[in-house]
Design an enzyme around this catalytic site. Sequence first.
Site, short mmCIF file in Angstrom:
data_model
loop_
_atom_site.label_atom_id
_atom_site.label_comp_id
_atom_site.label_asym_id
_atom_site.label_seq_id
_atom_site.Cartn_x
_atom_site.Cartn_y
_atom_site.Cartn_z
N CYS A 2 0.82 -1.20 0.00
CA CYS A 2 0.00 0.00 0.00
C CYS A 2 0.86 1.25 0.00
O CYS A 2 2.03 1.23 0.35
CB CYS A 2 -0.88 0.01 1.24
SG CYS A 2 -1.62 -1.55 1.67
N ARG A 27 3.39 0.31 -6.64
CA ARG A 27 3.41 -0.64 -5.54
C ARG A 27 2.29 -1.68 -5.66
O ARG A 27 2.32 -2.69 -5.00
CB ARG A 27 3.25 0.11 -4.21
CG ARG A 27 4.46 0.94 -3.83
CD ARG A 27 4.15 1.86 -2.66
NE ARG A 27 5.39 2.40 -2.11
CZ ARG A 27 5.95 1.98 -0.99
NH1 ARG A 27 5.41 1.02 -0.29
NH2 ARG A 27 7.08 2.52 -0.56
N TRP A 74 -3.58 -2.32 -0.84
CA TRP A 74 -3.41 -3.69 -1.34
C TRP A 74 -3.94 -4.61 -0.25
O TRP A 74 -3.41 -4.64 0.86
CB TRP A 74 -1.94 -3.97 -1.62
CG TRP A 74 -1.66 -5.32 -2.20
CD1 TRP A 74 -2.00 -5.78 -3.43
CD2 TRP A 74 -0.93 -6.38 -1.57
NE1 TRP A 74 -1.54 -7.06 -3.60
CE2 TRP A 74 -0.88 -7.46 -2.48
CE3 TRP A 74 -0.31 -6.54 -0.33
CZ2 TRP A 74 -0.26 -8.66 -2.19
CZ3 TRP A 74 0.32 -7.74 -0.03
CH2 TRP A 74 0.34 -8.78 -0.96
N ASN A 98 -0.19 1.10 6.34
CA ASN A 98 0.47 0.04 5.58
C ASN A 98 0.91 -1.03 6.56
O ASN A 98 1.40 -0.71 7.65
CB ASN A 98 1.71 0.55 4.84
CG ASN A 98 1.38 1.46 3.70
OD1 ASN A 98 0.22 1.64 3.35
ND2 ASN A 98 2.40 2.05 3.11
N GLY A 99 0.82 -2.30 6.17
CA GLY A 99 1.31 -3.37 7.02
C GLY A 99 0.19 -4.22 7.57
O GLY A 99 -0.93 -4.23 7.07
N GLU A 479 12.37 -18.27 -13.29
CA GLU A 479 11.98 -16.87 -13.45
C GLU A 479 11.00 -16.69 -14.60
O GLU A 479 10.04 -15.92 -14.51
CB GLU A 479 13.23 -16.00 -13.65
CG GLU A 479 12.97 -14.57 -14.07
CD GLU A 479 12.20 -13.73 -13.06
OE1 GLU A 479 11.84 -12.60 -13.39
OE2 GLU A 479 11.94 -14.22 -11.94
N LYS A 483 7.28 -15.12 -14.22
CA LYS A 483 6.83 -13.96 -14.98
C LYS A 483 5.50 -14.26 -15.69
O LYS A 483 4.60 -13.43 -15.70
CB LYS A 483 7.88 -13.56 -16.01
CG LYS A 483 9.03 -12.75 -15.47
CD LYS A 483 8.58 -11.36 -15.08
CE LYS A 483 9.59 -10.71 -14.16
NZ LYS A 483 9.63 -11.29 -12.80
N GLU A 486 2.74 -14.33 -13.13
CA GLU A 486 2.47 -13.02 -12.55
C GLU A 486 1.55 -12.16 -13.41
O GLU A 486 0.63 -11.51 -12.90
CB GLU A 486 3.78 -12.26 -12.33
CG GLU A 486 4.59 -12.68 -11.14
CD GLU A 486 5.85 -11.84 -11.01
OE1 GLU A 486 6.06 -11.28 -9.93
OE2 GLU A 486 6.62 -11.74 -11.99
N HIS A 502 11.39 -37.36 -13.62
CA HIS A 502 11.06 -37.73 -12.24
C HIS A 502 9.69 -37.20 -11.82
O HIS A 502 9.45 -36.98 -10.64
CB HIS A 502 12.14 -37.21 -11.29
CG HIS A 502 13.47 -37.84 -11.51
ND1 HIS A 502 13.72 -39.18 -11.23
CD2 HIS A 502 14.63 -37.33 -12.01
CE1 HIS A 502 14.98 -39.46 -11.54
NE2 HIS A 502 15.55 -38.36 -12.02
N LYS A 601 4.40 -4.25 -5.44
CA LYS A 601 5.81 -4.06 -5.81
C LYS A 601 6.73 -4.25 -4.62
O LYS A 601 7.75 -4.92 -4.70
CB LYS A 601 5.99 -2.65 -6.39
CG LYS A 601 7.38 -2.40 -6.96
CD LYS A 601 7.65 -3.29 -8.15
CE LYS A 601 8.99 -2.98 -8.80
NZ LYS A 601 9.29 -3.98 -9.84
#
Length: 606
Positions: A2, A27, A74, A98-99, A479, A483, A486, A502, A601
């Site tokens: 946030c 963010r 957020w 925030n938090g 990665e 991506k 996301e 496997h 973010k």
Amino acid sequence: MCGIVGVLGKGPVAEQLVDALKRLEYRGYDSAGVATVENGHLGRRRAEGKLRNLEDLLKRSPLHGDTGIGHTRWATHGKPIESNAHPHMTDLVSVVHNGIIENFRELKEELIAQGAVFTSDTDTEVIAHLITRELRAGSDPIRAVYHALKRLKGAFALAMIFAGFNDLMIVARQGSPLAIGYGKDEMFVGSDAIALAPFTDEIAYLEDGDWAVMTRKGVAIRDRNGNAVERAITRSLATALLVDKGNHRHFMAKEIHEQPEVIGHTLAAYVDLATNRVDIPALPFDFARLTRLSLSACGTAFYACLVAKYWFERWAKLPVDVDIASEFRYRETALDTGGAALFVSQSGETADTLATLRYCRAQGQHILSIVNVRESSIARESDAILPTLAGPEIGVASTKAFTCQLTVLACLAIAAGKARGVIGPALEAELVQALGEVPRLMATVLRDEKPYEALGHQLSKARDVLYLGRGSSYPIALEGALKLKEISYIHAEGYAAGELKHGPIALIDENMPVIVIAPRDDLFDKTVSNMQEVAARGGRIVLVSDADPSSTGCAVAAYLAVPPVHRFVAPLVYAVPVQLIAYYTAVFMGTDVDQPRNLAKSVTVE
């Protein structure tokens, strides 16, 4: 996470608050709101979704107060709906936060038992009611906040304004970042300096446990025990860092294309390309005396650490442990006194990484960090930092920050190899020269994006995608899968290619795209054998390589050509194709590329 802003202004501040919130959109958020003090009363406007919804609301129903706070949320507690949007308030106080307040449930039960009426599902609302209870009992705002803060457990940043107090704002920080901006007969607060950039370049960063009483004439900062403290005022560079999309459709596209330039800047800080020598600043430890190096990070930065493990062990013969920070911090890991721990974070505020740093410091480790924000919490709590020079990264899905992290780690691995006697002058020159070629090689990949656009169109129809790689290409496969997940919301998984048989091979059929990261190195033939296993089961192979696809003996559904590259820097160059694959797939899917759902973010909560 946030975003928080606050303004003690000279005139109506609602427009300033919204403009500052726009600079915090990177963010990630799902709702937004502002509150002001006007004629002694609190007014509030909140809206779900993007800031334009809040702007439209303010046009229809404006706020005229000259003291105000704003927030982009957020969701952590409660759905992303208007009633859960910040600010939260009673008739006496308005709060943005925030938090996470970890003990909010017990506080809420206590407050409800005393008659408080809650209107949201958030943890934040307990703060407003705690302060209100103190105010109704006769405390002034300063004392009310002081007592309320003592009851809170968790990580948070707060900004609060009060009915009847037009020249007062109280802010607090415990774990989540908060910066105070100084103006002439004005004061500001924000989650970071970028939010405050148009208003002031004089910034003070609160430290953990700090809370501050702000008026238009200045600020009095106190620690968690109520003692007066001073925090240095610095001149922020953020005004020079405000960015826009340029001629790109999305910030992510712009940042992918910025990589050749920012990697060049980062290399300039750590190598002398004229002599092909590394030039790392003084470190708090001697690589030659280390028996083990601990690396820790979260998300994409964790994959940068996985690549670095290959580099340190191959080129410096230094054993490396790599841990996800959220696991490391709770494992009670045994660490040798005098050892070294390296942390990687784009924002420098990642809560789990910061907590792990503090654990390692308590265990007697030397602390080195790689961050993109020099003034961040992780940077300030490290013995030494190696900054990346990526500039602000607005897209939530990391691109240029990731490759700049890899660049710094590569330089550090060379320095370690030199110190440990593994890398001599000739090999050092070879590796540094390879690094110096990376910007050009990346630019070559970016020169023709049509194959990626065509592939993105095909992948947009897929439900599942596998990524395969060996050696240092394995973390790039991880990665690439991250991506794609996301920003396109397609399920994707990355695997070490040798692990295919496997278990994951059971998923292969004619509908399964399999993206193979395969530079022509000493592991190429092994990777080809895994490709053949996929081909035998009808999988749709997408080959990302500098090798001729006909040399693989496999039918390839798509081929993404990468220029020949030294094995040492292959992860850097091959990062660009996996970014472009995800980007174009997401574009065809019609998702919000820069601000994907549910993501933030800077993750400043567990």
